[in-house]
Design a protein around this motif. Structure first.
Motif, PDB file in Angstrom:
ATOM      1  N   THR A 333       0.727  -1.189   0.078  1.00  0.00           N
ATOM      2  CA  THR A 333       0.094  -0.077  -0.090  1.00  0.00           C
ATOM      3  C   THR A 333       0.896   1.227  -0.076  1.00  0.00           C
ATOM      4  O   THR A 333       0.510   2.342   0.134  1.00  0.00           O
ATOM      5  CB  THR A 333      -0.994  -0.027   1.542  1.00  0.00           C
ATOM      6  N   GLY A 334       2.281   0.823   0.155  1.00  0.00           N
ATOM      7  CA  GLY A 334       3.177   2.298   0.273  1.00  0.00           C
ATOM      8  C   GLY A 334       3.139   2.946  -1.259  1.00  0.00           C
ATOM      9  O   GLY A 334       3.091   2.498  -2.380  1.00  0.00           O
ATOM     10  N   VAL A 335       3.612   3.993  -0.950  1.00  0.00           N
ATOM     11  CA  VAL A 335       4.121   5.194  -2.087  1.00  0.00           C
ATOM     12  C   VAL A 335       5.639   5.575  -1.958  1.00  0.00           C
ATOM     13  O   VAL A 335       5.807   6.169  -2.602  1.00  0.00           O
ATOM     14  CB  VAL A 335       3.302   6.414  -2.004  1.00  0.00           C
ATOM     15  N   VAL A 336       6.153   4.860  -1.076  1.00  0.00           N
ATOM     16  CA  VAL A 336       7.672   5.026  -1.166  1.00  0.00           C
ATOM     17  C   VAL A 336       8.419   3.782  -1.050  1.00  0.00           C
ATOM     18  O   VAL A 336       7.718   2.529  -0.598  1.00  0.00           O
ATOM     19  CB  VAL A 336       7.980   5.657   0.324  1.00  0.00           C
ATOM     20  N   ASP A 337       9.733   3.558  -1.278  1.00  0.00           N
ATOM     21  CA  ASP A 337      10.420   2.452  -1.135  1.00  0.00           C
ATOM     22  C   ASP A 337      10.543   2.018   0.487  1.00  0.00           C
ATOM     23  O   ASP A 337      11.019   2.670   1.398  1.00  0.00           O
ATOM     24  CB  ASP A 337      11.653   2.569  -1.896  1.00  0.00           C
ATOM     25  N   GLU A 338      10.372   0.869   0.560  1.00  0.00           N
ATOM     26  CA  GLU A 338      10.365   0.399   1.947  1.00  0.00           C
ATOM     27  C   GLU A 338      11.918   0.434   2.441  1.00  0.00           C
ATOM     28  O   GLU A 338      12.139   0.817   3.528  1.00  0.00           O
ATOM     29  CB  GLU A 338       9.812  -0.892   2.158  1.00  0.00           C
ATOM     30  N   ALA A 339      12.901  -0.026   1.692  1.00  0.00           N
ATOM     31  CA  ALA A 339      14.382   0.068   1.946  1.00  0.00           C
ATOM     32  C   ALA A 339      14.545   1.333   2.359  1.00  0.00           C
ATOM     33  O   ALA A 339      15.498   1.639   3.285  1.00  0.00           O
ATOM     34  CB  ALA A 339      15.076  -0.558   1.195  1.00  0.00           C
ATOM     35  N   LEU A 341      12.742   3.747   3.263  1.00  0.00           N
ATOM     36  CA  LEU A 341      11.993   4.151   4.718  1.00  0.00           C
ATOM     37  C   LEU A 341      12.691   3.626   5.957  1.00  0.00           C
ATOM     38  O   LEU A 341      12.746   4.457   7.073  1.00  0.00           O
ATOM     39  CB  LEU A 341      10.412   3.565   4.583  1.00  0.00           C
ATOM     40  N   GLU A 342      13.206   2.301   6.003  1.00  0.00           N
ATOM     41  CA  GLU A 342      13.906   1.948   6.958  1.00  0.00           C
ATOM     42  C   GLU A 342      14.938   2.560   7.147  1.00  0.00           C
ATOM     43  O   GLU A 342      15.552   2.925   8.503  1.00  0.00           O
ATOM     44  CB  GLU A 342      14.264   0.542   6.546  1.00  0.00           C
ATOM     45  N   THR A 343      15.959   3.183   6.240  1.00  0.00           N
ATOM     46  CA  THR A 343      17.028   4.114   6.548  1.00  0.00           C
ATOM     47  C   THR A 343      16.523   5.405   7.154  1.00  0.00           C
ATOM     48  O   THR A 343      17.141   5.984   8.264  1.00  0.00           O
ATOM     49  CB  THR A 343      17.772   4.425   5.268  1.00  0.00           C
ATOM     50  N   VAL A 344      15.452   5.953   6.777  1.00  0.00           N
ATOM     51  CA  VAL A 344      14.946   7.245   7.351  1.00  0.00           C
ATOM     52  C   VAL A 344      14.390   7.153   8.495  1.00  0.00           C
ATOM     53  O   VAL A 344      14.711   8.231   9.403  1.00  0.00           O
ATOM     54  CB  VAL A 344      13.798   7.755   6.344  1.00  0.00           C
ATOM     55  N   LEU A 345      13.864   6.008   8.984  1.00  0.00           N
ATOM     56  CA  LEU A 345      13.332   6.012  10.337  1.00  0.00           C
ATOM     57  C   LEU A 345      14.670   6.006  11.282  1.00  0.00           C
ATOM     58  O   LEU A 345      14.326   6.752  12.320  1.00  0.00           O
ATOM     59  CB  LEU A 345      12.699   4.742  10.398  1.00  0.00           C
ATOM     60  N   ARG A 346      15.517   5.369  11.138  1.00  0.00           N
ATOM     61  CA  ARG A 346      16.708   5.575  11.840  1.00  0.00           C
ATOM     62  C   ARG A 346      17.242   6.933  12.056  1.00  0.00           C
ATOM     63  O   ARG A 346      17.799   7.404  12.930  1.00  0.00           O
ATOM     64  CB  ARG A 346      18.119   4.971  11.528  1.00  0.00           C
ATOM     65  N   GLU A 347      17.055   7.911  10.908  1.00  0.00           N
ATOM     66  CA  GLU A 347      17.515   9.455  11.058  1.00  0.00           C
ATOM     67  C   GLU A 347      16.627  10.104  11.850  1.00  0.00           C
ATOM     68  O   GLU A 347      16.906  11.139  12.149  1.00  0.00           O
ATOM     69  CB  GLU A 347      17.584   9.775   9.389  1.00  0.00           C
ATOM     70  N   VAL A 348      15.250   9.894  11.794  1.00  0.00           N
ATOM     71  CA  VAL A 348      14.208  10.866  12.244  1.00  0.00           C
ATOM     72  C   VAL A 348      13.993  10.514  13.767  1.00  0.00           C
ATOM     73  O   VAL A 348      13.624  11.370  14.311  1.00  0.00           O
ATOM     74  CB  VAL A 348      12.950  10.840  11.343  1.00  0.00           C
ATOM     75  N   MET A 349      14.557   9.323  14.223  1.00  0.00           N
ATOM     76  CA  MET A 349      14.327   9.012  15.629  1.00  0.00           C
ATOM     77  C   MET A 349      15.417   8.241  16.164  1.00  0.00           C
ATOM     78  O   MET A 349      15.928   7.232  15.373  1.00  0.00           O
ATOM     79  CB  MET A 349      13.164   8.256  15.794  1.00  0.00           C
ATOM     80  N   ASP A 350      16.184   8.733  17.147  1.00  0.00           N
ATOM     81  CA  ASP A 350      17.281   7.904  17.876  1.00  0.00           C
ATOM     82  C   ASP A 350      16.367   6.640  18.377  1.00  0.00           C
ATOM     83  O   ASP A 350      15.815   6.492  19.376  1.00  0.00           O
ATOM     84  CB  ASP A 350      17.818   8.689  18.949  1.00  0.00           C
ATOM     85  N   LEU A 397       9.426  12.984   8.230  1.00  0.00           N
ATOM     86  CA  LEU A 397       9.346  11.949   7.400  1.00  0.00           C
ATOM     87  C   LEU A 397       8.948  12.284   5.796  1.00  0.00           C
ATOM     88  O   LEU A 397       9.845  11.978   4.945  1.00  0.00           O
ATOM     89  CB  LEU A 397       8.297  10.917   7.936  1.00  0.00           C
ATOM     90  N   LYS A 398       8.225  13.249   5.735  1.00  0.00           N
ATOM     91  CA  LYS A 398       8.031  13.665   4.496  1.00  0.00           C
ATOM     92  C   LYS A 398       9.123  14.476   3.763  1.00  0.00           C
ATOM     93  O   LYS A 398       9.664  14.325   2.559  1.00  0.00           O
ATOM     94  CB  LYS A 398       6.829  14.721   4.387  1.00  0.00           C
ATOM     95  N   ALA A 399       9.899  15.253   4.653  1.00  0.00           N
ATOM     96  CA  ALA A 399      11.106  16.021   4.173  1.00  0.00           C
ATOM     97  C   ALA A 399      12.081  15.205   3.773  1.00  0.00           C
ATOM     98  O   ALA A 399      12.814  15.079   2.701  1.00  0.00           O
ATOM     99  CB  ALA A 399      11.422  17.132   5.176  1.00  0.00           C
ATOM    100  N   ALA A 400      12.387  14.125   4.481  1.00  0.00           N
ATOM    101  CA  ALA A 400      13.577  13.221   4.449  1.00  0.00           C
ATOM    102  C   ALA A 400      13.054  12.380   3.302  1.00  0.00           C
ATOM    103  O   ALA A 400      14.307  11.995   2.458  1.00  0.00           O
ATOM    104  CB  ALA A 400      13.560  12.230   5.766  1.00  0.00           C
ATOM    105  N   LEU A 401      11.645  12.129   2.768  1.00  0.00           N
ATOM    106  CA  LEU A 401      11.616  11.240   1.644  1.00  0.00           C
ATOM    107  C   LEU A 401      11.311  12.248   0.286  1.00  0.00           C
ATOM    108  O   LEU A 401      10.926  11.585  -0.475  1.00  0.00           O
ATOM    109  CB  LEU A 401      10.676  10.221   2.114  1.00  0.00           C
ATOM    110  N   GLY A 402      11.339  13.517   0.405  1.00  0.00           N
ATOM    111  CA  GLY A 402      11.263  14.266  -0.291  1.00  0.00           C
ATOM    112  C   GLY A 402       9.625  14.125  -1.155  1.00  0.00           C
ATOM    113  O   GLY A 402       9.521  14.391  -2.381  1.00  0.00           O
ATOM    114  N   ARG A 403       8.616  14.266  -0.078  1.00  0.00           N
ATOM    115  CA  ARG A 403       7.350  14.087  -0.509  1.00  0.00           C
ATOM    116  C   ARG A 403       6.736  15.462  -0.163  1.00  0.00           C
ATOM    117  O   ARG A 403       7.011  15.956   0.684  1.00  0.00           O
ATOM    118  CB  ARG A 403       6.774  13.019   0.354  1.00  0.00           C
TER     119      ARG A 403
END
Length: 403
Positions: A333-339, A341-350, A397-403
């Motif tokens: 159901t996603g509009v972004v690449d899951e891999a 997103l996995e990288t971004v999640l580590r960046e937006v939260m310790d 999240l949106k900014a990190a993924l360019g949405r």
């Protein structure tokens, strides 16, 4: 390909269910230790709790490990007082289980030094390691405004509404007892909840003359109110107290134990569970804090409209701060690449235990209210309770993924 037409069922249990009585007591002790730390000036991040409760007929046993600011000679009396207040708040004043007369054994001792050294200093200096190894899951979906699966959310609301009515003496709800269960079956159409096709409610009643039909008459208005905008089918099958009389309830009817209702606590089986219980644990235990973090991340992913459904897994090793892995499933159901997103999640939260604790402000007395009606899908409180239900990561999240 995911199925689009199916039935799915989830259950909930009330605050007076024997296991939930134990969860409540265990979490009241977590809150007690945080309140006492604040009074004494102790650094709240040093509080440690791993508290298990057993309850049966007029007997409560509390065991586990703690680190706190309470004088050793006062621990038992303060813990007993917290337990009695919890049982009283739930509403037990019965011959077989009464807040005032139940015998309470407190078997708490200092936290293991072997565990403490790994948590306090981690595998590397100046870090805070995870309190144990384990895998934790978080989930969110667009089935309800709270981004929860509809069956478990509705099952919780039914029992929560009945408890409110019982305590307020609405209508004949005062004839009901604290112990109750609910179960809701939802028909999905096009992959979305369409209607409720089966409802099960079993509730303790204090009036021995009540029949199953009487109990249905009492509870049905509250059940329909709790269902909200999710329609109840005209052909819905109702089972209210299907075995008949339910007078002996709570720990007098069945022994209770902390941590036995982990699927009730999370997503009702609609998403995976790593296996660890939440109640009675301070946030260095990633069983609790990382499950909250995973829900927080999943909810923000769905709130950001990056997917209609999201499941996240986090994995940890005892004494190691950083998660061993971060896994994301957007269920096609996603509009972004899951891999990505996995990288971004580590960046937006310790995602270290300390990072989670600080980001979500978890070292506070906010846990007793989580012990019934689910840890997720609740409204964040002004005092920091249910902080993991906030959706404040959406812009990042949106900014990190360019949405």
């Amino acid at each position: 390909m995911a199925r689009s037409e199916y039935l799915f069922t989830s259950e909930s249990v009330s605050e007076g269910h024997p296991d939930k009585v134990c969860d409540r007591i265990s979490d009241e002790i977590v809150d007690l230790l945080y309140r006492e730390a604040k009074k004494s000036g102790m650094d709240a991040s040093l509080v440690r709790v791993a508290c298990e409760t057993l309850a049966t007929t007029n007997r409560i046993v509390i065991a586990g490990e703690i680190r706190c600011s309470i004088e050793p000679g006062k621990v038992k009396s303060k813990v007993k007082s917290a337990a009695r207040k919890a049982v009283k708040a739930i509403g037990y004043e019965q011959d077989g289980f009464h807040w005032k007369t139940a015998k309470i054994d407190v078997l708490l001792h200092d936290q293991s030094a072997d565990i403490a050294q790994g948590v306090d200093t981690g595998a590397e200096k100046n870090t805070e390691g995870a309190g144990d190894q384990g895998i934790m899951f978080g989930h969110a979906c667009r089935e309800t405004p709270e981004l929860m699966p509809a069956p478990i959310f509705t099952a919780h609301k039914i029992l929560e509404r009945l408890a409110q009515a019982r305590k307020a003496g609405e209508g004949e709800a005062g004839k009901l007892g604290p112990d109750a269960k609910s179960q809701v079956t939802v028909r999905y159409e096009g992959g979305k909840p369409a209607e409720i096709v089966s409802i099960v409610v079993s509730t303790q009643h204090l009036d021995e003359t009540l029949t199953s039909a009487d109990v249905r008459r009492i509870v049905e208005p509250f059940v329909r109110e709790a269902a909200g905008e999710l329609p109840i089918a005209e052909s819905c099958v109702w089972h209210v107290n299907p075995t008949g009389k339910f007078v002996i309830g709570g720990p007098d009817g069945d022994a209770g134990l902390t941590g036995r209702k982990i699927i009730v606590d999370t997503y009702g089986g609609a998403a995976p569970h790593g296996g660890g219980a939440f109640s009675g644990k301070d946030p260095t235990k990633v069983d609790r804090s990382a499950a909250y973090a995973a829900r927080y991340l999943a909810k923000n992913v769905v709130a950001a409209r990056l997917a209609e459904r999201c499941t996240i897994q986090l994995a940890y090793a005892i004494g190691v701060a950083e998660p061993l892995s971060v896994y994301v499933d957007l269920h096609d159901t996603g509009v972004v690449d899951e891999a990505a997103l996995e990288t971004v999640l580590r960046e937006v939260m310790d995602l270290t235990p300390r990072g989670i604790r600080e980001h979500l402000a978890l070292t506070r007395p906010i846990y007793a209210r989580t012990s019934a009606y689910g840890h997720f899908g609740r409204k964040p409180g002004r005092d920091g309770g249910f902080s993991w239900e906030r959706i404040d990561l959406v812009p990042k999240l949106k900014a990190a993924l360019g949405r």
